[in-house]
Design a protein around this motif. Structure first.
Motif, PDB file in Angstrom:
ATOM      1  N   ARG A   1      -4.841  32.828  -5.245  1.00 35.73           N
ATOM      2  CA  ARG A   1      -6.185  32.483  -4.754  1.00 35.73           C
ATOM      3  C   ARG A   1      -6.080  31.472  -3.620  1.00 35.73           C
ATOM      4  O   ARG A   1      -6.848  31.531  -2.652  1.00 35.73           O
ATOM      5  CB  ARG A   1      -7.034  31.928  -5.908  1.00 35.73           C
ATOM      6  N   LEU A   2      -5.137  30.548  -3.708  1.00 34.73           N
ATOM      7  CA  LEU A   2      -4.924  29.565  -2.640  1.00 34.73           C
ATOM      8  C   LEU A   2      -4.567  30.274  -1.336  1.00 34.73           C
ATOM      9  O   LEU A   2      -5.087  29.922  -0.269  1.00 34.73           O
ATOM     10  CB  LEU A   2      -3.829  28.570  -3.036  1.00 34.73           C
ATOM     11  N   VAL A   3      -3.713  31.278  -1.410  1.00 37.17           N
ATOM     12  CA  VAL A   3      -3.350  32.062  -0.224  1.00 37.17           C
ATOM     13  C   VAL A   3      -4.592  32.718   0.369  1.00 37.17           C
ATOM     14  O   VAL A   3      -4.813  32.669   1.591  1.00 37.17           O
ATOM     15  CB  VAL A   3      -2.265  33.114  -0.563  1.00 37.17           C
ATOM     16  N   GLU A   4      -5.438  33.302  -0.476  1.00 33.30           N
ATOM     17  CA  GLU A   4      -6.662  33.953   0.000  1.00 33.30           C
ATOM     18  C   GLU A   4      -7.595  32.945   0.676  1.00 33.30           C
ATOM     19  O   GLU A   4      -8.147  33.213   1.741  1.00 33.30           O
ATOM     20  CB  GLU A   4      -7.404  34.615  -1.165  1.00 33.30           C
ATOM     21  N   LEU A   5      -7.789  31.788   0.043  1.00 35.89           N
ATOM     22  CA  LEU A   5      -8.682  30.775   0.596  1.00 35.89           C
ATOM     23  C   LEU A   5      -8.156  30.208   1.910  1.00 35.89           C
ATOM     24  O   LEU A   5      -8.927  29.969   2.841  1.00 35.89           O
ATOM     25  CB  LEU A   5      -8.901  29.649  -0.421  1.00 35.89           C
ATOM     26  N   CYS A   6      -6.849  29.987   1.984  1.00 34.79           N
ATOM     27  CA  CYS A   6      -6.261  29.461   3.218  1.00 34.79           C
ATOM     28  C   CYS A   6      -6.346  30.479   4.354  1.00 34.79           C
ATOM     29  O   CYS A   6      -6.519  30.103   5.509  1.00 34.79           O
ATOM     30  CB  CYS A   6      -4.822  29.008   2.986  1.00 34.79           C
ATOM     31  N   ALA A   7      -6.250  31.742   4.016  1.00 36.23           N
ATOM     32  CA  ALA A   7      -6.410  32.786   5.041  1.00 36.23           C
ATOM     33  C   ALA A   7      -7.828  32.736   5.594  1.00 36.23           C
ATOM     34  O   ALA A   7      -8.030  32.778   6.816  1.00 36.23           O
ATOM     35  CB  ALA A   7      -6.101  34.158   4.452  1.00 36.23           C
ATOM     36  N   GLY A   8      -8.803  32.608   4.717  1.00 32.93           N
ATOM     37  CA  GLY A   8     -10.193  32.598   5.152  1.00 32.93           C
ATOM     38  C   GLY A   8     -10.623  31.298   5.810  1.00 32.93           C
ATOM     39  O   GLY A   8     -11.284  31.313   6.851  1.00 32.93           O
ATOM     40  N   ARG A   9     -10.253  30.176   5.229  1.00 36.96           N
ATOM     41  CA  ARG A   9     -10.731  28.884   5.734  1.00 36.96           C
ATOM     42  C   ARG A   9      -9.880  28.307   6.857  1.00 36.96           C
ATOM     43  O   ARG A   9     -10.385  27.598   7.718  1.00 36.96           O
ATOM     44  CB  ARG A   9     -10.809  27.865   4.587  1.00 36.96           C
ATOM     45  N   LEU A  10      -8.580  28.569   6.801  1.00 40.82           N
ATOM     46  CA  LEU A  10      -7.668  27.946   7.772  1.00 40.82           C
ATOM     47  C   LEU A  10      -7.032  28.957   8.725  1.00 40.82           C
ATOM     48  O   LEU A  10      -6.373  28.558   9.684  1.00 40.82           O
ATOM     49  CB  LEU A  10      -6.570  27.165   7.034  1.00 40.82           C
ATOM     50  N   GLY A  11      -7.185  30.249   8.431  1.00 40.69           N
ATOM     51  CA  GLY A  11      -6.562  31.276   9.268  1.00 40.69           C
ATOM     52  C   GLY A  11      -5.057  31.358   9.070  1.00 40.69           C
ATOM     53  O   GLY A  11      -4.347  31.816   9.962  1.00 40.69           O
ATOM     54  N   TRP A  12      -4.586  30.935   7.906  1.00 37.52           N
ATOM     55  CA  TRP A  12      -3.145  30.894   7.646  1.00 37.52           C
ATOM     56  C   TRP A  12      -2.662  32.182   7.006  1.00 37.52           C
ATOM     57  O   TRP A  12      -3.363  32.837   6.256  1.00 37.52           O
ATOM     58  CB  TRP A  12      -2.809  29.746   6.710  1.00 37.52           C
TER      59      TRP A  12
ATOM     60  N   MET B   1       0.844  -1.180   0.000  1.00 39.74           N
ATOM     61  CA  MET B   1       0.000   0.000   0.000  1.00 39.74           C
ATOM     62  C   MET B   1       0.891   1.245   0.000  1.00 39.74           C
ATOM     63  O   MET B   1       1.806   1.355   0.791  1.00 39.74           O
ATOM     64  CB  MET B   1      -0.877  -0.026   1.266  1.00 39.74           C
ATOM     65  N   GLU B   2       0.617   2.138  -0.947  1.00 38.19           N
ATOM     66  CA  GLU B   2       1.404   3.368  -1.004  1.00 38.19           C
ATOM     67  C   GLU B   2       1.102   4.244   0.210  1.00 38.19           C
ATOM     68  O   GLU B   2       0.061   4.109   0.834  1.00 38.19           O
ATOM     69  CB  GLU B   2       1.112   4.121  -2.302  1.00 38.19           C
ATOM     70  N   ASN B   3       2.029   5.129   0.538  1.00 35.07           N
ATOM     71  CA  ASN B   3       1.846   5.993   1.702  1.00 35.07           C
ATOM     72  C   ASN B   3       1.155   7.286   1.282  1.00 35.07           C
ATOM     73  O   ASN B   3       1.760   8.147   0.658  1.00 35.07           O
ATOM     74  CB  ASN B   3       3.186   6.296   2.360  1.00 35.07           C
ATOM     75  N   LEU B   4      -0.120   7.384   1.605  1.00 35.60           N
ATOM     76  CA  LEU B   4      -0.887   8.586   1.299  1.00 35.60           C
ATOM     77  C   LEU B   4      -1.310   9.293   2.581  1.00 35.60           C
ATOM     78  O   LEU B   4      -2.307  10.003   2.606  1.00 35.60           O
ATOM     79  CB  LEU B   4      -2.124   8.229   0.464  1.00 35.60           C
ATOM     80  N   LYS B   5      -0.530   9.092   3.631  1.00 33.95           N
ATOM     81  CA  LYS B   5      -0.869   9.661   4.937  1.00 33.95           C
ATOM     82  C   LYS B   5      -0.641  11.170   4.940  1.00 33.95           C
ATOM     83  O   LYS B   5       0.394  11.668   4.522  1.00 33.95           O
ATOM     84  CB  LYS B   5      -0.013   9.001   6.014  1.00 33.95           C
ATOM     85  N   LEU B   6      -1.662  11.880   5.439  1.00 34.14           N
ATOM     86  CA  LEU B   6      -1.567  13.322   5.628  1.00 34.14           C
ATOM     87  C   LEU B   6      -1.934  13.645   7.066  1.00 34.14           C
ATOM     88  O   LEU B   6      -2.888  13.080   7.596  1.00 34.14           O
ATOM     89  CB  LEU B   6      -2.552  14.051   4.710  1.00 34.14           C
ATOM     90  N   CYS B   7      -1.197  14.568   7.683  1.00 34.16           N
ATOM     91  CA  CYS B   7      -1.614  15.045   9.000  1.00 34.16           C
ATOM     92  C   CYS B   7      -2.877  15.882   8.812  1.00 34.16           C
ATOM     93  O   CYS B   7      -3.247  16.245   7.691  1.00 34.16           O
ATOM     94  CB  CYS B   7      -0.498  15.840   9.676  1.00 34.16           C
ATOM     95  N   GLU B   8      -3.541  16.189   9.891  1.00 37.86           N
ATOM     96  CA  GLU B   8      -4.827  16.902   9.823  1.00 37.86           C
ATOM     97  C   GLU B   8      -4.718  18.228   9.081  1.00 37.86           C
ATOM     98  O   GLU B   8      -5.549  18.545   8.227  1.00 37.86           O
ATOM     99  CB  GLU B   8      -5.370  17.126  11.238  1.00 37.86           C
ATOM    100  N   SER B   9      -3.699  19.025   9.378  1.00 37.71           N
ATOM    101  CA  SER B   9      -3.587  20.341   8.726  1.00 37.71           C
ATOM    102  C   SER B   9      -3.294  20.198   7.233  1.00 37.71           C
ATOM    103  O   SER B   9      -3.821  20.967   6.420  1.00 37.71           O
ATOM    104  CB  SER B   9      -2.530  21.206   9.411  1.00 37.71           C
ATOM    105  N   ASP B  10      -2.484  19.212   6.861  1.00 35.62           N
ATOM    106  CA  ASP B  10      -2.204  18.993   5.443  1.00 35.62           C
ATOM    107  C   ASP B  10      -3.450  18.501   4.714  1.00 35.62           C
ATOM    108  O   ASP B  10      -3.702  18.879   3.572  1.00 35.62           O
ATOM    109  CB  ASP B  10      -1.065  17.986   5.256  1.00 35.62           C
ATOM    110  N   TYR B  11      -4.251  17.673   5.365  1.00 37.32           N
ATOM    111  CA  TYR B  11      -5.490  17.197   4.756  1.00 37.32           C
ATOM    112  C   TYR B  11      -6.455  18.378   4.534  1.00 37.32           C
ATOM    113  O   TYR B  11      -7.049  18.508   3.463  1.00 37.32           O
ATOM    114  CB  TYR B  11      -6.152  16.119   5.623  1.00 37.32           C
ATOM    115  N   ARG B  12      -6.601  19.238   5.531  1.00 36.57           N
ATOM    116  CA  ARG B  12      -7.476  20.402   5.378  1.00 36.57           C
ATOM    117  C   ARG B  12      -6.977  21.316   4.258  1.00 36.57           C
ATOM    118  O   ARG B  12      -7.767  21.873   3.498  1.00 36.57           O
ATOM    119  CB  ARG B  12      -7.603  21.164   6.697  1.00 36.57           C
ATOM    120  N   PHE B  13      -5.658  21.460   4.136  1.00 35.98           N
ATOM    121  CA  PHE B  13      -5.064  22.248   3.056  1.00 35.98           C
ATOM    122  C   PHE B  13      -5.389  21.621   1.702  1.00 35.98           C
ATOM    123  O   PHE B  13      -5.799  22.317   0.764  1.00 35.98           O
ATOM    124  CB  PHE B  13      -3.547  22.328   3.268  1.00 35.98           C
ATOM    125  N   MET B  14      -5.233  20.306   1.607  1.00 40.10           N
ATOM    126  CA  MET B  14      -5.546  19.626   0.347  1.00 40.10           C
ATOM    127  C   MET B  14      -7.031  19.746   0.018  1.00 40.10           C
ATOM    128  O   MET B  14      -7.394  19.840  -1.152  1.00 40.10           O
ATOM    129  CB  MET B  14      -5.120  18.157   0.403  1.00 40.10           C
TER     130      MET B  14
END
Length: 120
Positions: free
Chosen positions: A27-38, A1-14
């Motif tokens: 646009r990714l920067v804008e969305l991450c600021a709004g959705r993730l507070g990054w 099985m290939e390794n497709l493991k993502l931590c929680e923050s990486d999964y939310r980013f994806m």
């Protein structure tokens, strides 16, 4: 099985990428600021990391995924059932359902899924 493991923050980013692709890195920067507070550096650092791991790509400032959400979900689900229920799908379902009831439509959908994946 290939390794497709993502931590929680990486999964939310994806999820931001999967829900909006293709999108510009701006646009990714804008969305991450709004959705993730990054902040911008966090977004770009995470994007580079996930590009290096082969989950996403950034070509001429256009960001897209390289691995579909469904593959990551299937991998995580399989790992969870293996780890928590010694690979027993019936054990997982019994625990998941607990005392809950499901509708006739949900029961039929589950039966159809089981029939479609049954070994001959």
């Amino acid at each position: 099985m290939e390794n497709l493991k993502l931590c929680e923050s990486d999964y939310r980013f994806m999820c931001v990428i999967w829900d909006n692709e293709p999108l510009t890195s701006r646009r990714l920067v804008e969305l991450c600021a709004g959705r993730l507070g990054w902040k911008k550096p966090t977004t770009y650092t995470t994007l580079k990391k996930l590009c290096d791991k082969g989950f996403a790509q950034n070509v001429d400032t256009i960001v897209t995924s390289l691995i579909p959400r469904e593959r990551v979900q299937a991998y995580e689900s399989e790992r969870f059932v293996e780890r928590a229920f010694d690979g027993s799908l019936p054990g997982f379902l019994a625990s998941f359902l607990g005392g809950k009831t499901i509708s006739d439509e949900e029961a039929e959908a589950l039966k159809a899924l089981i029939d479609a994946h049954r070994e001959d």
